[in-house]
Every structure is written in structure tokens, then in C-alpha cells.
Design a protein around this motif. Sequence first.
Motif, PDB file in Angstrom:
ATOM      1  N   VAL A 260      15.213   2.911  11.507  1.00 19.32           N
ATOM      2  CA  VAL A 260      15.537   4.571  11.602  1.00 19.32           C
ATOM      3  C   VAL A 260      15.519   5.225  10.393  1.00 19.32           C
ATOM      4  N   TYR A 261      15.698   4.470   9.197  1.00 13.28           N
ATOM      5  CA  TYR A 261      15.734   5.194   7.769  1.00 13.28           C
ATOM      6  C   TYR A 261      15.536   3.995   6.811  1.00 13.28           C
ATOM      7  N   ALA A 262      14.247   3.964   6.279  1.00 12.99           N
ATOM      8  CA  ALA A 262      13.832   3.144   5.189  1.00 12.99           C
ATOM      9  C   ALA A 262      13.536   3.760   4.068  1.00 12.99           C
ATOM     10  N   ALA A 263      14.472   4.038   3.250  1.00 12.48           N
ATOM     11  CA  ALA A 263      14.146   4.908   2.005  1.00 12.48           C
ATOM     12  C   ALA A 263      12.821   4.497   1.193  1.00 12.48           C
ATOM     13  N   ASN A 264      12.951   3.234   0.874  1.00 15.62           N
ATOM     14  CA  ASN A 264      12.029   2.691  -0.072  1.00 15.62           C
ATOM     15  C   ASN A 264      10.541   3.023   0.467  1.00 15.62           C
TER      16      ASN A 264
ATOM     17  N   GLY B 117       0.724  -1.347  -0.118  1.00 17.57           N
ATOM     18  CA  GLY B 117       0.034  -0.165   0.185  1.00 17.57           C
ATOM     19  C   GLY B 117       1.018   1.266  -0.133  1.00 17.57           C
ATOM     20  N   ARG B 118       2.065   1.248  -0.410  1.00  9.19           N
ATOM     21  CA  ARG B 118       3.085   2.291  -0.741  1.00  9.19           C
ATOM     22  C   ARG B 118       2.525   3.537  -1.139  1.00  9.19           C
ATOM     23  N   GLU B 119       1.575   3.236  -2.268  1.00  9.33           N
ATOM     24  CA  GLU B 119       1.067   4.572  -2.879  1.00  9.33           C
ATOM     25  C   GLU B 119       0.101   5.362  -2.044  1.00  9.33           C
ATOM     26  N   ARG B 120      -0.282   4.732  -0.959  1.00 14.70           N
ATOM     27  CA  ARG B 120      -1.131   5.619   0.152  1.00 14.70           C
ATOM     28  C   ARG B 120      -0.317   6.362   1.174  1.00 14.70           C
ATOM     29  N   GLY B 121       1.030   6.083   1.122  1.00 16.48           N
ATOM     30  CA  GLY B 121       2.058   6.901   1.946  1.00 16.48           C
ATOM     31  C   GLY B 121       2.454   6.037   3.006  1.00 16.48           C
TER      32      GLY B 121
END
Length: 310
Positions: free
Chosen positions: A84-88, A34-38
Motif C-alpha cells: 500500500v505504501y513503501a516510502a523507500n 534500480g531505484r535511481e530510475r524510478g
Amino acid sequence: MRHVIALDVGGTGMKAALVGLDGALLYEARQATGRERGPDAVVESILGFAEDLRAYGEKYFGTAAEAAGVAVPGIVAVEQGVAVYAANLGWRDVPMRELLSRRLAGIPVALGHDVRTGGLAEGRIGAGRGTGRFLFVSLGTGIAGAIGIDDGIESGAHGCAGEIGHIVVRPGGPACGCGRRGCLEALASAAAVTRAWAAASGDPAADAADCAKAVEAGDEAATGVWQAAVDALADGLVTALTLLDPRTLIIGGGLAEAGETLFTPLRAAVEQRITFHKLPAIVPAALGDTAGCLGAGLLARDLLTVEVAV
């Protein structure tokens, strides 16, 4: 039946499994992130998926999962259970372990970097099984590695060990997403080969797999693009081999799907660069795209090792 939850979160999809404490795969499932939803929607998708898996275990195996493991993509430092940081995924400072444990009735949760988690599986049950010391390198959209020591993976003091893709092998070379130039990832990842071959072939839709096929067909331009990537990869690998002295070098990721089109010139290029060091066995990964999920299961089972051993 006693079991754990294993979750491998990708950029667009998630792979999951219920794994018995003996390592048996009891159930497998996949779902979109569901990445397209943020970013918040991705977190909720993971939590909801894990909750569904817990319910499935209760219904079909008579008991709830006793622990969970989750592998997360991107440039991740896993510190005290925080991605901490997951860019994808667009994340920063997400307390994933705490959130999952709360949603899953307080069971222990392990959080891992996707490549290191995949490397854990390759080391214990895949291509590195029984080797003791290995280096796992994934050649995908980016390049990352996992340093295997016995049955574990060295994560480093800040959770960032194994980032071989950001060794500079061509100073002043192509820009890398990390902000520097000439990094291995910018020259030898599947994405880098795709860019180079699209430019050389004049076909903007051409990708790394197309380049490999053209190499196999004897195309000189493709061979030049491919060899440049192999040479850069060999330079980066020899630096890593010099530092780590592994018994086995395991290569996975999308670029490794080219098989001997990659491995034959790569073995030769590494051997040419080795001086007094012992040349490791250079082998393809054995577990494919299931490695991350299997590794997440191992992380979860490790949380119960003491209890199981009693």
C-alpha cells in the motif's frame, strides 16, 4: 529438488535465495533495485530478478520454484498482497503479489513488511527460537518492530502492528518523518544518533558508528549523545514491554552492531524503568542482514505447509 524463491528488497539492493523445503539455502544472489530510475523500474527489477531465480532453479535443481516470498521496505501495509505504501521505493498501491505470481507462472506469492519478515526469521531460527513470545526491534535508519507469537508474527488488523518507532517518547521533541514530534525514531534510530553526533562533534560526516567508537574511547560529548538515545529507546521499549509482556526482546539493525556499547546501558536503563513487570532477556539479533531474506523464504514455505505435510 523442491524449493522456493526468497526476496528481500532494500532501498538500493535486493538479496535473494533459493531455499529448499527443508530450509537449506541452495543458492544466493544480490542485485541493485534500480531505484535511481524510478518506482516502475524497481518493480521491473524485482520481477526480472525473480524470473531469473526461477530459471536458475529449473536449470540447476531440475524443477521450478513452487512459491515465492518477498519482503518490502518502508512504511508498508500489506493488504491482500498489495504494497500500500513503501516510502523507500516511492510506491503506492502496487499489486506486487499478483505481478510476481503472473511473472512466475502462477505460483503462490507471499508479501511481507521487511522488519516483520526479519522478525519471523529471528523468531523461528534466530535469537528468538523456542521463546514463544518475543519482540524484535530493528534500529536502523528508522525504528520498527515485530511482535512474535509462537511461530508467527502479529501483523495487526491493517498490517501495521509493531511500528514502535512512532511511539511518542518526548512530546514536542524533534520532528519525525511521520509528521509528529518526539517519536522514538526521531531520537534513537541510527539516523537520529548520526544527526545528534554530527552536530555535537562539529563533523558533518560523523555517523552513529563514529559516536559509538567515541563512547568507547571515553569522549564525554559522545557519551551524552549516546545516553540520551539509550534513555529514549528504553522509554519506548518499556511502553512496548508493558503492553506485550514478551519473554525475549531482540534488538537488531545497524545500531545494534555497537554490541555491548549499546546493550550494557540499554539493559540497565530498561531495568531501572521496569516496576512489577517481568524483565525480558534483552539479546542481539542473530541473523544480521540475512534475516529478511530468510524470513521471505519462511513466508514462501508456509504457503506450501499443507501440501508438504500430506
